[in-house]
Write a protein that holds these residues in place. Structure first.
Motif, PDB file in Angstrom:
ATOM      1  N   LYS A 246       0.811  -1.212   0.000  1.00  0.00           N
ATOM      2  CA  LYS A 246       0.000   0.000   0.000  1.00  0.00           C
ATOM      3  C   LYS A 246       0.845   1.263   0.000  1.00  0.00           C
ATOM      4  CE  LYS A 246      -3.997  -2.047   2.327  1.00  0.00           C
ATOM      5  NZ  LYS A 246      -4.877  -1.988   3.534  1.00  0.00           N
ATOM      6  N   LYS A 247       2.041   1.195   0.601  1.00  0.00           N
ATOM      7  CA  LYS A 247       2.891   2.380   0.690  1.00  0.00           C
ATOM      8  C   LYS A 247       3.810   2.544  -0.516  1.00  0.00           C
ATOM      9  CE  LYS A 247       2.903   2.701   5.734  1.00  0.00           C
ATOM     10  NZ  LYS A 247       3.748   2.795   6.955  1.00  0.00           N
ATOM     11  N   GLY A 248       3.615   1.708  -1.535  1.00  0.00           N
ATOM     12  CA  GLY A 248       4.403   1.849  -2.750  1.00  0.00           C
ATOM     13  C   GLY A 248       5.730   1.132  -2.723  1.00  0.00           C
ATOM     14  N   VAL A 249       5.922   0.212  -1.767  1.00  0.00           N
ATOM     15  CA  VAL A 249       7.160  -0.564  -1.718  1.00  0.00           C
ATOM     16  C   VAL A 249       6.900  -1.961  -2.260  1.00  0.00           C
ATOM     17  CG1 VAL A 249       8.164   0.718   0.206  1.00  0.00           C
ATOM     18  CG2 VAL A 249       6.706  -1.252   0.671  1.00  0.00           C
ATOM     19  N   VAL A 250       7.957  -2.612  -2.725  1.00  0.00           N
ATOM     20  CA  VAL A 250       7.847  -3.944  -3.306  1.00  0.00           C
ATOM     21  C   VAL A 250       7.745  -4.977  -2.197  1.00  0.00           C
ATOM     22  CG1 VAL A 250       8.917  -5.635  -4.849  1.00  0.00           C
ATOM     23  CG2 VAL A 250       9.254  -3.175  -5.243  1.00  0.00           C
ATOM     24  N   LYS A 271      11.008  -1.962   1.916  1.00  0.00           N
ATOM     25  CA  LYS A 271      10.649  -1.895   3.335  1.00  0.00           C
ATOM     26  C   LYS A 271      10.255  -0.462   3.716  1.00  0.00           C
ATOM     27  CE  LYS A 271      11.505  -6.152   4.812  1.00  0.00           C
ATOM     28  NZ  LYS A 271      11.605  -6.756   3.485  1.00  0.00           N
ATOM     29  N   ASP A 272       9.541  -0.345   4.858  1.00  0.00           N
ATOM     30  CA  ASP A 272       9.200   0.999   5.314  1.00  0.00           C
ATOM     31  C   ASP A 272       9.998   1.394   6.556  1.00  0.00           C
ATOM     32  OD1 ASP A 272       7.995  -0.628   7.126  1.00  0.00           O
ATOM     33  OD2 ASP A 272       5.955   0.095   6.803  1.00  0.00           O
ATOM     34  N   MET A 273      11.047   0.635   6.909  1.00  0.00           N
ATOM     35  CA  MET A 273      11.988   1.066   7.937  1.00  0.00           C
ATOM     36  C   MET A 273      13.244   1.523   7.216  1.00  0.00           C
ATOM     37  SD  MET A 273      13.472  -0.868  11.331  1.00  0.00           S
ATOM     38  CE  MET A 273      11.875  -0.852  12.135  1.00  0.00           C
ATOM     39  N   HIS A 274      13.351   2.827   7.021  1.00  0.00           N
ATOM     40  CA  HIS A 274      14.357   3.374   6.123  1.00  0.00           C
ATOM     41  C   HIS A 274      15.606   3.823   6.872  1.00  0.00           C
ATOM     42  CE1 HIS A 274      10.652   4.336   3.428  1.00  0.00           C
ATOM     43  NE2 HIS A 274      10.988   3.068   3.395  1.00  0.00           N
ATOM     44  N   LEU A 275      16.438   2.865   7.235  1.00  0.00           N
ATOM     45  CA  LEU A 275      17.716   3.128   7.875  1.00  0.00           C
ATOM     46  C   LEU A 275      18.822   2.535   7.022  1.00  0.00           C
ATOM     47  CD1 LEU A 275      16.820   2.215  11.578  1.00  0.00           C
ATOM     48  CD2 LEU A 275      16.963   4.498  10.591  1.00  0.00           C
ATOM     49  N   VAL A 276      19.951   3.235   6.940  1.00  0.00           N
ATOM     50  CA  VAL A 276      21.070   2.765   6.124  1.00  0.00           C
ATOM     51  C   VAL A 276      21.531   1.375   6.573  1.00  0.00           C
ATOM     52  CG1 VAL A 276      23.477   3.193   5.494  1.00  0.00           C
ATOM     53  CG2 VAL A 276      21.852   5.086   5.555  1.00  0.00           C
ATOM     54  N   VAL A 277      21.599   1.173   7.882  1.00  0.00           N
ATOM     55  CA  VAL A 277      22.077  -0.111   8.386  1.00  0.00           C
ATOM     56  C   VAL A 277      21.131  -1.254   8.013  1.00  0.00           C
ATOM     57  CG1 VAL A 277      20.963   0.088  10.661  1.00  0.00           C
ATOM     58  CG2 VAL A 277      23.081  -1.219  10.424  1.00  0.00           C
ATOM     59  N   VAL A 278      19.830  -0.970   7.961  1.00  0.00           N
ATOM     60  CA  VAL A 278      18.855  -1.989   7.563  1.00  0.00           C
ATOM     61  C   VAL A 278      18.999  -2.305   6.068  1.00  0.00           C
ATOM     62  CG1 VAL A 278      16.393  -2.500   7.308  1.00  0.00           C
ATOM     63  CG2 VAL A 278      17.227  -1.395   9.384  1.00  0.00           C
ATOM     64  N   ALA A 279      19.162  -1.258   5.267  1.00  0.00           N
ATOM     65  CA  ALA A 279      19.344  -1.460   3.826  1.00  0.00           C
ATOM     66  C   ALA A 279      20.592  -2.284   3.546  1.00  0.00           C
ATOM     67  CB  ALA A 279      19.436  -0.103   3.117  1.00  0.00           C
ATOM     68  N   ALA A 280      21.690  -1.965   4.238  1.00  0.00           N
ATOM     69  CA  ALA A 280      22.934  -2.713   4.050  1.00  0.00           C
ATOM     70  C   ALA A 280      22.753  -4.170   4.450  1.00  0.00           C
ATOM     71  CB  ALA A 280      24.057  -2.065   4.858  1.00  0.00           C
ATOM     72  N   ALA A 281      22.037  -4.398   5.554  1.00  0.00           N
ATOM     73  CA  ALA A 281      21.801  -5.767   6.017  1.00  0.00           C
ATOM     74  C   ALA A 281      20.969  -6.557   5.004  1.00  0.00           C
ATOM     75  CB  ALA A 281      21.101  -5.738   7.374  1.00  0.00           C
ATOM     76  N   GLU A 282      19.966  -5.906   4.442  1.00  0.00           N
ATOM     77  CA  GLU A 282      19.146  -6.577   3.435  1.00  0.00           C
ATOM     78  C   GLU A 282      19.965  -6.913   2.194  1.00  0.00           C
ATOM     79  OE1 GLU A 282      15.572  -4.614   2.395  1.00  0.00           O
ATOM     80  OE2 GLU A 282      14.671  -4.868   4.373  1.00  0.00           O
ATOM     81  N   GLY A 283      20.877  -6.013   1.831  1.00  0.00           N
ATOM     82  CA  GLY A 283      21.746  -6.295   0.687  1.00  0.00           C
ATOM     83  C   GLY A 283      22.619  -7.502   0.940  1.00  0.00           C
ATOM     84  N   ALA A 284      23.170  -7.602   2.165  1.00  0.00           N
ATOM     85  CA  ALA A 284      24.001  -8.751   2.524  1.00  0.00           C
ATOM     86  C   ALA A 284      23.185 -10.036   2.477  1.00  0.00           C
ATOM     87  CB  ALA A 284      24.595  -8.551   3.910  1.00  0.00           C
ATOM     88  N   LYS A 285      21.968  -9.968   3.009  1.00  0.00           N
ATOM     89  CA  LYS A 285      21.104 -11.146   3.019  1.00  0.00           C
ATOM     90  C   LYS A 285      20.756 -11.585   1.596  1.00  0.00           C
ATOM     91  CE  LYS A 285      17.024 -10.557   4.824  1.00  0.00           C
ATOM     92  NZ  LYS A 285      15.917 -10.454   5.810  1.00  0.00           N
TER      93      LYS A 285
END
Length: 317
Positions: A246-250, A271-285
């Motif tokens: 609904k918020k326009g994210v995949v 995701k709708d938790m927009h933190l650099v550390v979270v984005a980096a973690a998702e990239g690693a995963k």
């Protein structure tokens, strides 16, 4: 045409961290970087251990240098199109019409904030106007803080800011999107709601000082946080008909996989938790899961080849 193991679209924390993981796995990786970043205006990156207060662009330079020792190819180009061909291979096209092939595709292009068209807003964005209190709330603690929310309900953001300051005002710029139940919470927490239409923001060198209204009134304000929605930085995921929230994210599963086999999305785009550390973690995963998929495909192919060869009787027999 060369076939890459993985093409990554997006040179932010998610894409770069995925590239490092996959490079270390000895995969052939091509990363596209448009050079446009959501937090490029920020005066400091936070909530990332060992990198507190670093400028986002300085952080990215360190990351980009780390790619080189793992043989990751990085191209400063914009991807305009991506699709799967008849061989189930991803075909990616850059802005100049050149095509590239890959077994897997990771989209990590992030989001763009919808910045309100108010005089002075863009000039102060990233300096004294922010979208995330977790990223910038500490720097403006105990100051006079405002929340701008014209077409959204900004009550949740206003209430969350009480952890950083007692002086919170919600500005709705002529609209009234606050739900009745939320008004009670705002009143109970001494958060005033100002509905006057805003004329412009007044300040010096990016530092907000006052909000000027169309009725001639002015109010002092030291920093402003805003809720105005955001859009995908590019529409690649949408062209694959990925399921969108609904918020326009995949929408992805816990492994960053989309509903399209071989297509992954990581970072702010999903995701709708927009933190650099979270984005980096998702990239690693995503990098780990992509590597596992590639390993499994190679193992399966070798097994099928072995079974096929063992079923054929050599002519010497």
């Amino acid at each position: 045409m060369d076939l890459y193991d993985v093409i990554i679209v997006g040179g932010g924390p998610a894409g770069l961290n995925a590239a490092v993981v996959l490079g270390r796995c000895r995969r052939r990786v091509l990363l596209f970087d448009s050079g446009l970043y959501r937090n490029s205006k920020s005066q400091g990156m936070h909530n990332y251990l060992t990198r507190d207060d670093i400028l986002p662009l300085d952080f990215l330079k360190i990351c980009q240098e780390e790619l080189k020792k793992y043989g990751v190819e990085r191209r400063i180009k914009r991807v305009v199109k991506a699709q799967k061909n008849a061989d189930n291979v991803f075909v990616v096209e850059d802005e100049k019409g050149k095509e590239y092939l890959a077994k897997k595709l990771l989209i990590a292009t992030g989001l763009m904030d919808n910045v309100p068209e108010i005089e002075g807003f863009k000039e102060m964005y990233g300096k004294s106007i922010h979208h995330c209190p977790y990223c910038d709330g500490w720097e403006v603690r105990d100051k006079r803080l405002g929340v701008y929310a014209k077409d959204k309900d900004g009550s949740e953001l206003a209430l969350s800011l009480k952890g950083w300051s007692e002086h919170i005002t919600l500005y709705t710029d002529g609209k009234n999107k606050v739900k009745p139940a939320k008004r009670e919470y705002l009143e109970a927490n001494n958060i005033s709601v100002v509905r006057w239409p805003i004329q412009r923001l007044i300040g010096t060198d990016g530092q907000l000082e006052k909000i000027s209204f169309k009725n001639g009134e002015e109010q002092a304000c030291d920093a402003l946080f805003f809720v105005n929605g955001y859009t995908q930085h590019c529409n690649l995921a949408e062209t694959f008909n990925c399921e969108m929230g609904k918020k326009g994210v995949v929408i992805t599963n816990r492994f960053q996989q989309t509903s399209i086999p071989g297509l992954f999305v990581a970072g702010d785009a999903d995701k709708d938790m927009h933190l650099v550390v979270v984005a980096a973690a998702e990239g690693a995963k995503a990098g780990v899961i992509i590597n596992k998929e590639l390993q499994k495909e190679i193992s399966t192919k070798n097994l099928q080849a072995q079974k096929g060869s063992s079923s054929v009787v050599p002519e010497s027999f």
